[in-house]
Design an enzyme around this catalytic site. Structure first.
Site, PDB file in Angstrom:
ATOM      1  N   SER B 108       0.831  -1.198   0.000  1.00  0.00           N
ATOM      2  CA  SER B 108       0.000   0.000   0.000  1.00  0.00           C
ATOM      3  C   SER B 108       0.868   1.252   0.000  1.00  0.00           C
ATOM      4  O   SER B 108       1.928   1.293   0.630  1.00  0.00           O
ATOM      5  CB  SER B 108      -0.916   0.011   1.218  1.00  0.00           C
ATOM      6  N   TYR B 132      -1.791   5.539  -4.669  1.00  0.00           N
ATOM      7  CA  TYR B 132      -2.748   6.636  -4.548  1.00  0.00           C
ATOM      8  C   TYR B 132      -2.077   7.839  -5.204  1.00  0.00           C
ATOM      9  O   TYR B 132      -0.887   8.091  -4.974  1.00  0.00           O
ATOM     10  CB  TYR B 132      -3.020   6.986  -3.089  1.00  0.00           C
ATOM     11  N   THR B 158      -5.311   2.798  -7.564  1.00  0.00           N
ATOM     12  CA  THR B 158      -6.621   2.741  -6.921  1.00  0.00           C
ATOM     13  C   THR B 158      -7.483   3.878  -7.450  1.00  0.00           C
ATOM     14  O   THR B 158      -7.129   5.052  -7.331  1.00  0.00           O
ATOM     15  CB  THR B 158      -6.465   2.837  -5.398  1.00  0.00           C
ATOM     16  N   LYS B 234      -7.501  -0.513 -10.020  1.00  0.00           N
ATOM     17  CA  LYS B 234      -8.086  -1.230  -8.877  1.00  0.00           C
ATOM     18  C   LYS B 234      -9.299  -0.460  -8.375  1.00  0.00           C
ATOM     19  O   LYS B 234      -9.174   0.693  -7.965  1.00  0.00           O
ATOM     20  CB  LYS B 234      -7.031  -1.328  -7.768  1.00  0.00           C
ATOM     21  N   HIS B 258     -13.030  -1.780  -2.725  1.00  0.00           N
ATOM     22  CA  HIS B 258     -12.168  -1.304  -1.628  1.00  0.00           C
ATOM     23  C   HIS B 258     -12.598  -1.940  -0.309  1.00  0.00           C
ATOM     24  O   HIS B 258     -12.622  -1.281   0.726  1.00  0.00           O
ATOM     25  CB  HIS B 258     -12.240   0.228  -1.534  1.00  0.00           C
TER      26      HIS B 258
HETATM   27  C1  LIG Z   1      -7.848  -1.966   6.697  1.00  0.00           C
HETATM   28  C2  LIG Z   1      -7.807  -1.857   5.220  1.00  0.00           C
HETATM   29  C3  LIG Z   1      -6.938  -0.978   4.617  1.00  0.00           C
HETATM   30  C4  LIG Z   1      -6.914  -0.861   3.237  1.00  0.00           C
HETATM   31  N1  LIG Z   1      -6.033  -0.035   2.679  1.00  0.00           N
HETATM   32  C5  LIG Z   1      -5.994   0.044   1.337  1.00  0.00           C
HETATM   33  C6  LIG Z   1      -5.044   0.858   0.726  1.00  0.00           C
HETATM   34  O1  LIG Z   1      -4.232   1.453   1.387  1.00  0.00           O
HETATM   35  N2  LIG Z   1      -5.048   0.971  -0.621  1.00  0.00           N
HETATM   36  C7  LIG Z   1      -5.968   0.281  -1.387  1.00  0.00           C
HETATM   37  O2  LIG Z   1      -5.963   0.412  -2.604  1.00  0.00           O
HETATM   38  N3  LIG Z   1      -6.856  -0.538  -0.822  1.00  0.00           N
HETATM   39  C8  LIG Z   1      -6.874  -0.668   0.506  1.00  0.00           C
HETATM   40  N4  LIG Z   1      -7.766  -1.491   1.085  1.00  0.00           N
HETATM   41  C9  LIG Z   1      -8.635  -2.289   0.229  1.00  0.00           C
HETATM   42  C10 LIG Z   1      -7.975  -3.623  -0.099  1.00  0.00           C
HETATM   43  O3  LIG Z   1      -6.978  -3.447  -1.017  1.00  0.00           O
HETATM   44  C11 LIG Z   1      -8.971  -4.617  -0.658  1.00  0.00           C
HETATM   45  O4  LIG Z   1      -9.665  -4.001  -1.730  1.00  0.00           O
HETATM   46  C12 LIG Z   1      -9.991  -5.130   0.351  1.00  0.00           C
HETATM   47  O5  LIG Z   1      -9.408  -5.261   1.608  1.00  0.00           O
HETATM   48  C13 LIG Z   1     -10.548  -6.465  -0.106  1.00  0.00           C
HETATM   49  O6  LIG Z   1     -11.557  -6.848   0.744  1.00  0.00           O
HETATM   50  P1  LIG Z   1     -11.413  -7.925   1.932  1.00  0.00           P
HETATM   51  O7  LIG Z   1     -10.779  -7.191   3.067  1.00  0.00           O
HETATM   52  O8  LIG Z   1     -12.818  -8.322   2.190  1.00  0.00           O
HETATM   53  O9  LIG Z   1     -10.553  -9.076   1.484  1.00  0.00           O
HETATM   54  C14 LIG Z   1      -7.779  -1.628   2.451  1.00  0.00           C
HETATM   55  C15 LIG Z   1      -8.656  -2.505   3.061  1.00  0.00           C
HETATM   56  C16 LIG Z   1      -8.676  -2.634   4.427  1.00  0.00           C
HETATM   57  C17 LIG Z   1      -9.630  -3.597   5.049  1.00  0.00           C
END
Ligand SMILES: Cc1cc2nc3c(=O)[nH]c(=O)nc-3n(C[C@H](O)[C@H](O)[C@H](O)COP(=O)(O)O)c2cc1C
Ligand SMILES: Cc1cc2nc3c(=O)[nH]c(=O)nc-3n(C[C@H](O)[C@H](O)[C@H](O)COP(=O)(O)O)c2cc1C
Ligand SMILES: Cc1cc2nc3c(=O)[nH]c(=O)nc-3n(C[C@H](O)[C@H](O)[C@H](O)COP(=O)(O)O)c2cc1C
Ligand SMILES: Cc1cc2nc3c(=O)[nH]c(=O)nc-3n(C[C@H](O)[C@H](O)[C@H](O)COP(=O)(O)O)c2cc1C
Lengths: 370, 370, 370, 370
Positions: B108, B132, B158, B234, B258
């Site tokens: 990330s 980002y 993203t 994404k 997300h």
């Molecule tokens: C706590 C947390 C932080 C996340 N941070 C980011 C991030 O920094 N950048 C991003 O593109 N997606 C982020 N996501 C989304 C994840 O990349 C992903 O799309 C998502 O967690 C998938 O769903 P799941 O948690 O049900 O497996 C984050 C998700 C969570 C739960």
């Protein structure tokens, strides 16, 4: 503990803790089995959003207009009776809160503050008059005239209440307007202080006595004759009735089921909205009320063609929580959530949202696919 | 008691018991009403598997590739911000776990470990950079360049976060990154340590300040120009946006909402996947993330056309439970379940699964039949 | 606490608290898994009302007729066995209550009060005889003759009970008619006092012994021959059986599943009603019973083509709560709710309700729309 | 308290209270999320019965045949492994109970009683052999030969278990066959006593070690060559696999998902039944197992074309409750309920049920109607 509310449902819980049972039950009730009460909220969840991405959403315009008057947000205050049971400043507090965020306020015929008092305290802020037609046509006409004289910008004729719907808790509680309050738009004792009963819902007894159950389409013509204000019909949920409304030359329709307080089993308003918008086909404005509790609810109604939405109970919860400031917080919260969701839809304005293709679909789009 | 986890949901419970409220709420939250949060998981249950029988499944091949790089399992790690709130070794532990099972790791932009540190500790294991785009385009460009220099094999832009979605618990908690941690890809103080607030979600304040809400399609072209790495978008859930992505020549699309943290009310990713796969028609790779909690979830996404799936929260749960070993256990568990379900489908490989006819159908196939 | 009931469900709770377990379980049970028992009520919620507005509803006519006899309300009393377990005045109290509101009363073959006693106490109020055909055809014929002689205005032949449906609680309780009561239409000891068992449901043993499982269509012809009274078949839920009934020249059909006490898994009666009305096409009257618990339930059945509805359990609850007065309250409550809902539909009569277009639709009208 | 069971669900509760956790969890578990486990039962509720009325049902014939052998009831015992964990007499008690009601018994390859012992204790009662094909083809062949020699009337080849499905509770419990029991059809120590593990499901380890995952269609040909007994494939849920089975000349198909213990997410067996019956088009017999818990479940499966149904867990519950007598009670209860429901359908035989038009429909017939 009583911590700061972060969403509209938080206000509901806080209001429940601070209102009397008589008031809480009156405010929260729906008709009979309350199926539509829950459906009004649940139905929003049956629509899916299909966002655009990679659009510049740094500047979004969430303003619109209602009957030709600009509003900074497409979220206005619906008429709810007897606001002073929630806060001593009642309707004035709510109207001021609306004005402070550039929104509009609809005053109930059964307000605990008169047209004139509200007008005095809010100057030329945007206000409309919600009208019940009484058997006493003269007092009804006077209400319209007074509102017009005070600069109200439209009359919303409630058409879903020829008789009052049955609300079990009000019957059980023998709901009554507290004796220190009165329906302030009336002078005649029975018309001002008749909301009480020893064995029934006091409002039901009042309505049986005062409200005209013979209300018919010719009364719309009568209303249009006695006022220059635009006329909106409030309480239509079918394409058939929308077509009749258009044929009678109304300026707007509120797709509404009276907060699910009248006939249980009618559709949720968000479910009824598309066929009304379709039938009206731009010939008058279409608004929605009922079950709006978040910015995405606002977004879905607008996306499906509503010019603006109105909120009822959340305003009462705001009043109960913290008077005018509470209502301002409710409106600001919905505004921020709506703006955020509009940006996440990749849209810069209400116009972009409404002109998009397939930005909102019924869940059947996904669940019924073979 | 704390017994050994036997399924992914066990990790969730164990993580909840070991994380601070600030961290647990941040990791687990979805946007506003969290309808899509639950739908992401529930939706998998709306698909039925129609297995082949009596095929030799003694040897199955569950490997595949992502952007031309082989992975031993079609289950990779999605970018999640601030892993060090779950375990002191944070992103490095997760990346090592991925490497140890032949999987890939997406770092990330908001990692608590820098690109360089992760690269140093993991050698030439398969890694991608999630990006980002900041208002500060120079720091953004540097992130891309640094990732490329460190041998990362793709940039995942993203596109669902022009603004941050609203997460009620983070607002309530005034979510902040603990002061001993920072966003390690940044040197400027505000960019590294600005995730804090006294009256709001600290991340929301940070995003409003740093992230560019004007992000648009031309930025995809800009990104393709500044890097040789493959570019993946994404956060796409519609056929319309998938077509635009293909038209812009991207190498891949992650069907993602997300983790239901941005706009509540969008479709579950498994529901969105088929129309994206159909629109893309093989012209780029399509992956899925969101709600993957078991081997049959992986199976269903692959069967519906995903090249691979990514997991977010289960990795954080693994980290919270037992650092690198915990993440390895999560990945191995999903691998074993996926392999087992593939065999029970009578398939020997992902290819056989995807080329089969009617191996997966929506439940409507059974429930809507007359 | 025991406060005054304001809705039909209140009566259910009050009855549960005042009846013996033997009686409550017998009255409330449905067959086996009780799926249809719940569906009879739940199904009403799957229809949406689409009201007309701005019609003069100051005077509404809710009267109708059944087999040529006028009733002031379209809500009548269905045959329920053994009323004296609910109140010492049993069937007489219920019949008097019906008469007092201008409604009709259907006496069960298994009543704890005889035809003659009921007739004596109720004069020429509107009554019908529900008939079970016994293996003893002579005693069966006598019941019909006696009812005709006492001025009953129709015979309702129950066709859904060739054998008794299985009700688990009655088996567990070894349900028996209390020894101070008997089936008062019979003199022979086994026929009057045979509802008892030491290891099974006493009623099931009784039915196996007394009721003729060879009941067939030719018995309808036999019945029409032995009486001048109109003949109604009670317990039809399909168009096929409705067509056969019409072919046999019956005067009416009750769409009924015996209060869900016979075969679990049959449709809810409101779901079965439209195809029966459609098949009958006006050639005989069609009524409905099963799950009617509110005025909108009555409204929906009438709107879908029923001439009148019958209620079973709510009458027993009224008896248990307060004898004749309790039943009168139940009937009055349903009448007021029905009238209120008819007015809110913008209709002045049952005729207007039934002739309206799209005043009632299945929820699929809204939920399956694409 | 422990009162006499009146329905099949009562047996489940009684069994839960009397079995060890190791045995209860093993018997009750489904694969992974157990969605199909619940769906197997719930799905029956998604079908509606449309009865005939006024048919003479005084004499009903509920007998049928399986592979040419008469059974007095269309309800037989499915193969369940390791019955002696439920009762010391295990498989013999169950087989005797089946014989005593004129039903048939399927012996599991993994029985805790040998083929010969069961045959000795049950004489020429109707029995079939369920077969798992081991990597050790010789011991597999011997099982078939021994069954044939002992007068078993068919071999049911289980085709849904090339590997064992994952059952979380067995993993957590390190499920093992108690050391005083063994898989009695085997002599080699590992084959008889290998169901144990220190860190996994003992059965899963056993299957990985013993069962042949390369099982393929050519093995069906092999099986047909080594025995004169009819061959049935157990574990097919799709029309495609049914067509292949017919093409391989099998005598029957059990529509089964192994009690939802193998691949979670496959259809409920009652949902899968119609397409299999339709594809087979009479060319072999089709049976169903999975989720049968009442007479109306039996009725629905028969009405949809099954020749007979098999029950698994209810037999284990009967054994745990009261050995042979318990199983007899379970079978008698299902028989009485089935007979009662057949009569209430207005049918005199299975033939009449299956030849009727529209006697059973999916709920969509009512719920999707516009
Ligand atoms: C706590 C947390 C932080 C996340 N941070 C980011 C991030 O920094 N950048 C991003 O593109 N997606 C982020 N996501 C989304 C994840 O990349 C992903 O799309 C998502 O967690 C998938 O769903 P799941 O948690 O049900 O497996 C984050 C998700 C969570 C739960
Ligand atoms: C307590 C209460 C009082 C109301 N009083 C009136 C009224 O006096 N006149 C009217 O037209 N509508 C009245 N309404 C209906 C509202 O105008 C509006 O239709 C409804 O509240 C919208 O639903 P919501 O509360 O879910 O937002 C009232 C609603 C409530 C909840
Ligand atoms: C306790 C009880 C006894 C009943 N006895 C009879 C009866 O003797 N004869 C008959 O035809 N129907 C009988 N019924 C069925 C009713 O006539 C009617 O179909 C049913 O009660 C309608 O459903 P409801 O109770 O939901 O209103 C009985 C129903 C109940 C609940
Ligand atoms: C505890 C248990 C053990 C089983 N063992 C076997 C077995 O050894 N061989 C087999 O083919 N099926 C086996 N089955 C599956 C059954 O034959 C049958 O498909 C299933 O039990 C039917 O579902 P029901 O339990 O809901 O009736 C087993 C099922 C259970 C519940």
């Amino acid at each position: 503990g009583a911590s700061k509310p972060v969403c509209i449902q938080d206000f509901e819980q806080l209001a429940k803790e601070s209102l009397t049972k008589n008031a809480w039950d009156y405010y929260s009730s729906g008709a009979t089995d309350e199926q539509t009460l829950h459906d009004n909220c649940m139905a929003f969840k049956r629509y899916r959003l299909r966002p655009k991405v990679l659009n510049d959403v740094s500047c979004v315009d969430i303003s619109t207009s209602v009957l030709g008057q600009k509003v900074d947000i497409p979220i206005c205050i619906a008429s709810t009776a007897m606001n002073k049971m929630a806060d001593p400043c009642g309707e004035i507090a709510a109207a001021k809160a609306a004005a402070s965020v550039g929104s509009g306020f609809m005053l109930s015929t059964w307000a605990t503050t008169s047209i004139e008092e509200v007008a005095t305290e809010t100057g030329n802020s945007l206000k409309w008059m919600q009208l019940y037609i009484y058997k006493d046509r003269e007092v009804t006409k006077q209400i319209v005239k007074r509102a017009e004289k005070c600069g109200f910008k439209g009359v919303f004729l409630t058409v879903d209440t020829p008789v009052l719907g049955q609300r079990y808790k009000d019957v059980k509680n023998h709901f009554s307007l507290p004796s220190n309050l009165k329906l302030a738009n009336f002078e005649v004792h029975e018309q001002a202080s008749g909301v009480k009963s020893s064995d029934n819902s006091g409002l039901s007894d009042y309505v049986n006595s005062m409200i005209d159950p013979s209300l018919q389409w010719s009364d719309v013509k009568w209303l249009k004759k006695i006022t220059k204000m635009p006329v909106v019909l409030k309480g239509i949920v079918t394409s058939e009735m929308a077509l009749k409304a258009v044929a009678h030359g109304v300026d707007g329709i509120v797709v509404s089921n009276h907060g699910a307080r009248q006939l249980d089993g009618v559709p949720a308003t968000i479910d009824a909205l598309p066929e009304v918008v379709n039938a009206v086909n731009g010939r008058c404005e279409v608004y929605l009320d009922g079950g709006v509790r978040s910015g995405t609810d606002v977004l879905k109604a607008i996306a499906l063609g509503a010019k603006a939405v109105f909120i009822g109970r959340p305003v009462l919860w705001g009043l109960a929580y913290n008077g005018e400031e509470g209502v301002r917080t409710v409106l600001s919260m919905l505004k921020d959530e709506f703006k955020n969701s509009l940006q996440l839809m990749g849209c810069r304005s209400i116009k972009e949202l409404q002109e998009g293709q397939n930005l909102i679909v019924p869940e059947a789009y996904y669940l019924s696919r073979l």
